[in-house]
Scaffold this motif. Structure first.
Motif, short mmCIF file in Angstrom:
data_model
loop_
_atom_site.label_atom_id
_atom_site.label_comp_id
_atom_site.label_asym_id
_atom_site.label_seq_id
_atom_site.Cartn_x
_atom_site.Cartn_y
_atom_site.Cartn_z
N ALA A 1 61.69 70.30 37.65
CA ALA A 1 62.27 69.97 38.86
C ALA A 1 60.97 68.86 39.62
N SER A 2 61.40 67.93 40.03
CA SER A 2 60.49 67.22 40.56
C SER A 2 59.86 67.50 41.92
N THR A 3 58.66 67.47 42.33
CA THR A 3 57.93 67.94 43.53
C THR A 3 57.72 66.97 44.40
N ARG A 4 58.35 65.70 44.17
CA ARG A 4 58.08 64.47 45.13
C ARG A 4 59.00 64.51 46.14
N LEU A 5 58.91 64.15 47.34
CA LEU A 5 59.81 63.93 48.17
C LEU A 5 60.72 62.86 48.12
N PRO A 6 61.77 62.61 48.62
CA PRO A 6 62.57 61.27 48.53
C PRO A 6 61.82 60.39 49.57
N TYR B 1 60.53 61.01 54.96
CA TYR B 1 59.80 61.89 55.94
C TYR B 1 58.60 61.07 56.22
N GLY B 2 58.47 59.60 56.45
CA GLY B 2 57.61 58.76 56.87
C GLY B 2 56.47 58.69 55.88
N ARG B 3 55.24 58.24 56.36
CA ARG B 3 53.87 58.03 55.39
C ARG B 3 53.44 59.29 55.39
N THR B 4 52.71 59.69 54.21
CA THR B 4 51.94 60.97 53.88
C THR B 4 50.66 60.70 54.69
N SER B 5 49.90 61.61 54.74
CA SER B 5 48.36 61.56 55.34
C SER B 5 47.59 60.75 54.28
N ASP B 6 47.71 60.64 53.05
CA ASP B 6 46.91 59.82 52.09
C ASP B 6 47.22 58.35 52.36
N GLU B 7 48.38 58.00 52.74
CA GLU B 7 48.61 56.72 53.19
C GLU B 7 48.23 56.17 54.30
#
Length: 132
Positions: free
Chosen positions: A4-9, A13-19
């Motif tokens: 199963a892929s653990t990446r979000l679509p 959900y907006g930008r991640t904290s890393d971005e």
């Protein structure tokens, strides 16, 4: 067996904290880089642009107790200043050092000055020029 892929679509959900952190670092780096460039430009302008007197050693003749130094001085009209010249022995020891004053309205001065030495010198070196 499938994984199963653990990446979000993407875009859901907006930008991640890393971005967000990457964008802040890029903006901060650009601002600091521009400030550093401006500071270097300001110091460069004041060092080169505000210099009223400069010179170079054209030639020199060595003697037992002196060195004849031919200087070519460039300065602003009406500016007064002095140039410092030194001579060293073969061992590297300083055997003579002197300040020579230049003034008047001429912008280019071609002059031979005599630097007295304590023993025979092997060099004549211009250390710098300063406006009064």
């Amino acid at each position: 067996m499938s994984t199963a892929s653990t990446r979000l679509p993407e875009g859901r959900y907006g930008r991640t904290s890393d971005e967000r952190a990457d964008r802040k670092l890029k903006v901060t780096g650009a601002v600091l880089g521009a400030a550093l460039l401006g500071l270097v430009g300001w110091f460069g302008y004041h060092y080169v642009g505000q210099s009223e007197i400069s010179a170079e050693v054209i030639s020199f003749e060595l003697g037992e107790k002196s060195v004849q130094v031919h200087l070519e001085v460039h300065k602003d009209a009406g500016a007064d200043g002095y140039c410092t010249v030194r001579s060293q022995a073969e061992s590297g020891k300083v055997v003579g050092r002197g300040d020579f004053h230049f003034g008047g309205d001429a912008t280019r001065i071609d002059k031979v000055v005599t630097l007295r030495t304590t023993s025979p010198g092997t060099t004549a070196e211009l250390l710098g020029c300063h406006a009064d």
